[in-house]
Design a protein around this motif. Structure first.
Motif, mmCIF file in Angstrom:
data_model
loop_
_atom_site.group_PDB
_atom_site.id
_atom_site.type_symbol
_atom_site.label_atom_id
_atom_site.label_comp_id
_atom_site.label_asym_id
_atom_site.label_seq_id
_atom_site.Cartn_x
_atom_site.Cartn_y
_atom_site.Cartn_z
ATOM 1 N N SER A 230 54.500 85.616 80.311
ATOM 2 C CA SER A 230 54.060 86.878 80.902
ATOM 3 C C SER A 230 52.541 86.928 81.070
ATOM 4 O O SER A 230 52.033 87.486 82.043
ATOM 5 C CB SER A 230 54.527 88.050 80.030
ATOM 6 N N MET A 233 51.747 85.136 84.201
ATOM 7 C CA MET A 233 52.088 85.970 85.348
ATOM 8 C C MET A 233 51.005 87.009 85.601
ATOM 9 O O MET A 233 50.580 87.232 86.748
ATOM 10 C CB MET A 233 53.437 86.660 85.118
ATOM 11 N N TYR A 261 53.185 94.193 83.602
ATOM 12 C CA TYR A 261 52.832 92.999 82.825
ATOM 13 C C TYR A 261 51.584 93.223 81.976
ATOM 14 O O TYR A 261 51.444 92.616 80.912
ATOM 15 C CB TYR A 261 52.720 91.778 83.734
ATOM 16 N N THR A 274 58.639 85.855 81.437
ATOM 17 C CA THR A 274 58.459 87.020 82.307
ATOM 18 C C THR A 274 59.681 87.929 82.311
ATOM 19 O O THR A 274 59.578 89.124 82.625
ATOM 20 C CB THR A 274 58.155 86.592 83.747
#
Length: 284
Positions: A230, A233, A261, A274
């Motif tokens: 994450s 991302m 996020y 994610t």
């Protein structure tokens, strides 16, 4: 052809193994030396102790985390590689970073290809990545044997930076798919639907997609071992945010994903896959 590989994480290590299988890999390097030493011993290639150990390579591939990491490696490689060699960067960084790297290397007669990838850890392990390349045609052609070792598709998208621009578009779509899948599956849970029936039913129709196929079952089991972290991302989405701002376009999907996020990373989920996004969608 002699190739080197720098950055032996979840993506880089399997990519380097595919290079070795083609008889192309000469040297490997990593910020954590022990990781380079272990892979070098496994594959019986050179473990780089410094960038000097890549001096005899025709192509050096990078797969690192941050813009600063790319520029640090490029600056060092520019001092040791021969004119006519090429650096190919698989990291996801800004268009500006790609252009800076190219200019640094060009001053020494060294080529550069920005070549971010898509396909996740599974794509790297299976040698089925999609490579989106930017740079001069001659440089792309020179690195093609390297790319073919771990790619199912190689697309030359244009001049330097075009690869990173394409990856930005890719990440907007990925972020939107993540949002939709996690919201949909959270709804399915609330409605009491059986996951073993729900997932294949969704995959058989218009809702089918990579994220649902590869992460649907694991996220419903509460398993979030990272394929793509994450935190990574979020880093990518911030790069896309800068690109979108420069292009004067508002991307509402991007804004939602950035907020979600950021929330996840701030609450300690940066190292989770994610798909941990479903926790937000559940309200947990």
């Amino acid at each position: 052809m002699k190739a080197g590989f720098i950055g032996l994480g979840a993506m880089g290590a399997p990519m380097a193994r595919y290079l070795h299988a083609r008889g192309l890999l000469t040297a490997v390097g990593n910020r954590t030396q022990a990781k380079a030493d272990a892979l070098a011993a496994e594959l019986e290639v050179r473990a780089a102790r410094s960038h000097d150990n890549f001096a005899d390579c025709d192509v050096v591939a990078l797969c690192v985390s941050l813009d600063a990491d790319v520029l640090e490696n490029v600056n060092a490689l520019a001092q040791v590689l021969r004119p006519g060699s090429v650096v190919v960067d698989h990291s996801t960084v800004s268009v500006q970073t790609a252009r800076r790297a190219a200019a640094t290397l060009q001053a020494q007669g060294i080529g550069f290809v920005d070549a971010p990838v898509s396909g996740g850890v599974e794509g790297a392990r299976n040698g089925k990545l999609s490579v989106m390349a930017g740079g001069e045609e001659a440089s792309v052609d020179k690195v093609r044997p390297v790319l073919e070792a771990y790619a199912s598709r190689i697309s030359h998208m244009g001049a330097t930076g075009a690869g990173q621009a394409t990856k930005a578009v890719n990440q907007v779509l990925v972020a939107g798919i993540n949002e939709a899948v996690c919201e949909g599956l959270a709804l399915g849970e609330k409605l009491g639907l059986d996951p073993e029936r729900l997932l294949p039913t969704l995959m058989a129709g218009a809702a089918g997609n990579w994220f649902l196929d590869k992460r649907g079952a694991s996220m419903l089991r509460g398993e979030f071992a990272p394929g793509f972290k994450s935190a990574h991302m979020l880093k990518d989405l911030r790069i896309v945010q800068d690109i979108a701002r420069e292009a004067a376009i508002r991307l509402q999907t991007l804004e939602l994903a950035l907020a979600d996020y950021t929330n996840l990373v701030d609450h300690g989920h940066g190292d989770s896959d994610t798909s941990v996004l479903i926790k937000l969608k559940r309200g947990s």
